[in-house]
Design an enzyme around this catalytic site. Structure first.
Site, PDB file in Angstrom:
ATOM      1  N   ASP A 140       1.192   2.525   3.722  1.00 39.29           N
ATOM      2  CA  ASP A 140       0.283   3.614   3.326  1.00 39.29           C
ATOM      3  C   ASP A 140       1.083   4.908   3.143  1.00 39.29           C
ATOM      4  O   ASP A 140       0.625   6.001   3.511  1.00 39.29           O
ATOM      5  CB  ASP A 140      -0.855   3.801   4.334  1.00 39.29           C
ATOM      6  CG  ASP A 140      -1.989   4.659   3.767  1.00 39.29           C
ATOM      7  OD1 ASP A 140      -1.928   5.039   2.581  1.00 39.29           O
ATOM      8  OD2 ASP A 140      -2.925   4.964   4.529  1.00 39.29           O
TER       9      ASP A 140
ATOM     10  N   HIS B  21       0.825  -1.211   0.000  1.00 42.24           N
ATOM     11  CA  HIS B  21       0.000   0.000   0.000  1.00 42.24           C
ATOM     12  C   HIS B  21       0.858   1.260   0.000  1.00 42.24           C
ATOM     13  O   HIS B  21       1.330   1.698   1.050  1.00 42.24           O
ATOM     14  CB  HIS B  21      -0.880  -0.045   1.266  1.00 42.24           C
ATOM     15  CG  HIS B  21      -1.983   0.944   1.289  1.00 42.24           C
ATOM     16  ND1 HIS B  21      -3.229   0.660   1.781  1.00 42.24           N
ATOM     17  CD2 HIS B  21      -2.043   2.241   0.899  1.00 42.24           C
ATOM     18  CE1 HIS B  21      -4.016   1.727   1.685  1.00 42.24           C
ATOM     19  NE2 HIS B  21      -3.306   2.707   1.158  1.00 42.24           N
TER      20      HIS B  21
HETATM   21  O1  DOR Z   1      -4.173   9.141   5.181  1.00 33.97           O
HETATM   22  C1  DOR Z   1      -4.449   8.731   4.065  1.00 33.97           C
HETATM   23  N1  DOR Z   1      -3.855   9.247   2.975  1.00 33.97           N
HETATM   24  N2  DOR Z   1      -5.363   7.772   3.939  1.00 33.97           N
HETATM   25  C2  DOR Z   1      -5.835   7.395   2.733  1.00 33.97           C
HETATM   26  O2  DOR Z   1      -6.659   6.526   2.670  1.00 33.97           O
HETATM   27  C3  DOR Z   1      -5.348   8.071   1.501  1.00 33.97           C
HETATM   28  C4  DOR Z   1      -4.027   8.630   1.700  1.00 33.97           C
HETATM   29  C5  DOR Z   1      -3.619   9.600   0.616  1.00 33.97           C
HETATM   30  O3  DOR Z   1      -3.797   9.289  -0.568  1.00 33.97           O
HETATM   31  O4  DOR Z   1      -3.067  10.660   0.951  1.00 33.97           O
HETATM   32 ZN    ZN Z   2      -6.792   4.190   2.719  1.00 35.18          ZN
END
Ligand code: DOR
Ligand code: ZN
Length: 433
Positions: free
Chosen positions: A303, A56
Site C-alpha cells: 500500500d 497494492h
Molecule cells: O492510507 C491510505 N492511503 N489508504 C488508502 O486506502 C489510500 C491510500 C492513498 O491513496 O494515499
Molecule cells: Zn485502501
C-alpha cells in the site's frame, strides 16, 4: 543478450544453487554450473528469490506527480526487490477506463524497471454509483484482471454484487478496501483506549469487520473472486479464515506497517503514522502475524502511498492517510517477523512472491525459479544492516514511518527478464528523475 551466472547463492525456496540466466530467462539451476561466456556474479551469503510482487501501490501518475511518478515509483520498487507492482486506480483522472490503464502500463514499459499491472476502478470515477467499463479495461492493451475502488470501499452491496458477477464472467478479481465510511468520518486513528487518551476521533475495528463480512457473503453468493486489501483487524483475519474453510473464493493481503507498528505510534500526533486503515492495537498485530503465518493471509502488499511533504507536514486532522512501503518491505519483514520467529524466511519470501501471484494473474512473476521461466529475480543480503534515511529513498516522497530505524536485510540486485534493474544496490537507469 548476454548471460549472467548468479553463483553460490541460497535459493528460496530451494537451497544452495547457481542460477544461469540467458536471453532473459532462467537457463539452468544447479550446483557448480559452468560459466562459459556468462558474466559471474558472486552471490555467496546472499539469498536468491523470485522477484517480489506488490499487489497494492499508489504511483500517483497521472495527477499527483508532485508526490510520485511512474519513474520514481518504479525506481523505489526495483530497489525494494520488486519486479511486478499493481498500481491502484485512485489517480487524477482515475483509472476507470481503457485509456488511463493503457497509459499507465505503457509508461511503465517505457521506464522499464518493473512490470506494472494496473488495477482498474470498479465504479465510474470511483464514485460508487455506476459500474465502470470493466470489460473494456479487461480487453484493453493493459489486460486488466483486477478491479478496485481502493482509497474507498465499494459502498453499495448491490454494486459489489454486480461487479463480482460481471468479473466472474471473464475471470477477473474484485479487490475491496474494507471500510464502513459511516463509522469512520473524521477518524484520525484506531479507536481504542489510546484514541480516547489522545482525544482523537477513532476508526473502530468494526468498520472493517462489517465490510469484510458483507464482502465474503457476496463472494459466496456470486461465486466471484474477491480480494481483500490491507487487512488490519483480528476480526477480519478470523472472518477470512472461516470463509476460506468454507471454500469461498477469497484472497487477502496485509501491509508491512500493519504487521510491524501499533497505534502507539500516534502518541506524538505525527501525521507520518496516519494511514487508512489505521495502525491497530497489539492483539490485532499479533492476529495479522498469525494469519500471515498460517496462510489465511496470502500476501504482503505495501500500500505504498506517497504524499508530498507539504501535504503531510500539517496537523494530523488535515493530513492525508498513507505511508511509503516499497523500499522497506523486505527489511521490515525480516527484522520484525522473521527474526522474532513469527515467520520463517521461506514463508516471508513466499508471501512476497508466489502468495501474491496466486491472488491474480501476473504472468512471468512469483516464481518458481526454473529453467525456461522469465528471469525475474531478487538477490538480497539477509544480514545487511542499514538505517532508513528518508532523504536517501528513491521515492519522490519522504513519508516513511521507519525513518531512523535500523533494519536487517537489503536488496543487492533485482533482475527484470534477465536485465539488472538494480545492481549492487543502485538503480541501473542512470538516475534520471
Ligand atoms: O492510507 C491510505 N492511503 N489508504 C488508502 O486506502 C489510500 C491510500 C492513498 O491513496 O494515499
Ligand atoms: Zn485502501
Amino acid at each position: 543478450m548476454s548471460a549472467t551466472l548468479l553463483r553460490g547463492g541460497r535459493l528460496v525456496p530451494g537451497g544452495d544453487a547457481d542460477v544461469l540466466v540467458r536471453d532473459g530467462r532462467v537457463a539452468e539451476v544447479g550446483t557448480g554450473l559452468a560459466a562459459g561466456r556468462a558474466e559471474v556474479v558472486d552471490c555467496a551469503g546472499l539469498v536468491v528469490s523470485p522477484g517480489f510482487v506488490d499487489l497494492h501501490v499508489h504511483l500517483r501518475e497521472p495527477g499527483r506527480e508532485d508526490a510520485e511518478t511512474i519513474r520514481t515509483g518504479s525506481r523505489a520498487a526495483a530497489l525494494g526487490g520488486f519486479t511486478a507492482v499493481c498500481p491502484m486506480p485512485n489517480t487524477d483522472p482515475p483509472a476507470d477506463n481503457a485509456g488511463v490503464v493503457e497509459m499507465v502500463a505503457a509508461r511503465g514499459r517505457e521506464v522499464g524497471l518493473v512490470d506494472l499491472f494496473p488495477v482498474g476502478a470498479v465504479t465510474l470515477a470511483r464514485r460508487g454509483t455506476e459500474l465502470a467499463e470493466l470489460g473494456a479495461m479487461a480487453r484493453s492493451a493493459a489486460a486488466v484482471d483486477t478491479f478496485s475502488d481502493d482509497g474507498s470501499p465499494i459502498r453499495e452491496a448491490r454494486l459489489l454484487r454486480r461487479a463480482l458477477e460481471y468479473a466472474r464472467a471473464f475471470g477477473a478479481v474484485i479487490a475491496d478496501h474494507c471500510e464502513d465510511v459511516s463509522l469512520t468520518e473524521d477518524a484520525q486513528m484506531h479507536e481504542g483506549e489510546l484514541s480516547g487518551l489522545l482525544g482523537l476521533r477513532g476508526w473502530p475495528a468494526a468498520a472493517e469487520d462489517m465490510i469484510v463480512a458483507r464482502d465474503l457473503m457476496l463472494a459466496e453468493l456470486t461465486g466471484g473472486r474477491l480480494h481483500l486489501c490491507h487487512l488490519s483487524t483480528a476480526g477480519a483475519v478470523e472472518l477470512v479464515r472461516s470463509a476460506k474453510a468454507r471454500g469461498v473464493r477469497v484472497t487477502a493481503e496485509v501491509t508491512p506497517h500493519h504487521l510491524s507498528l501499533t497505534d502507539a505510534a500516534l502518541t506524538r500526533y505525527d501525521p507520518v503514522f496516519k494511514v487508512n486503515p489505521p495502525l491497530r492495537g497489539k492483539a490485532d498485530v499479533e492476529a495479522l502475524r498469525a494469519g500471515l503465518a498460517d496462510g489465511t493471509i496470502d500476501a504482503v502488499a505495501t500500500d505504498h502511498a506517497p504524499h508530498a511533504r507539504e501535504a503531510k507536514e500539517v496537523e494530523l486532522a488535515q493530513a492525508p492517510p498513507g505511508m511509503l512501503g516499497l523500499e522497506t518491505a523486505l527489511a521490515v519483514l525480516l527484522t520484525d517477523l522473521v527474526e522474532p520467529g513469527w515467520l520463517t524466511i521461506d514463508q516471508a519470501i513466499e508471501r512476497l512472491t508466489s502468495g501474491p501471484a496466486r491472488c491474480r494473474s501476473l504472468p512471468g512473476h512469483g516464481g518458481p525459479i526454473t529453467p525456461g521461466a522469465p528471469a525475474n529475480l531478487t538477490v538480497f543480503d539477509p544480514a545487511a544492516r542499514w538505517t532508513v534515511r528518508p532523504e536517501a529513498l528513491a521515492s519522490r516522497s519522504r513519508n516513511t514511518p521507519f525513518a531512523g530505524r535500523e533494519l536487517h536485510g537489503r536488496v543487492r540486485h533485482t533482475l527484470l527478464r534477465g536485465r539488472f534493474s538494480v545492481r549492487d544496490g543502485a538503480v541501473t537507469d542512470g538516475g534520471e528523475p
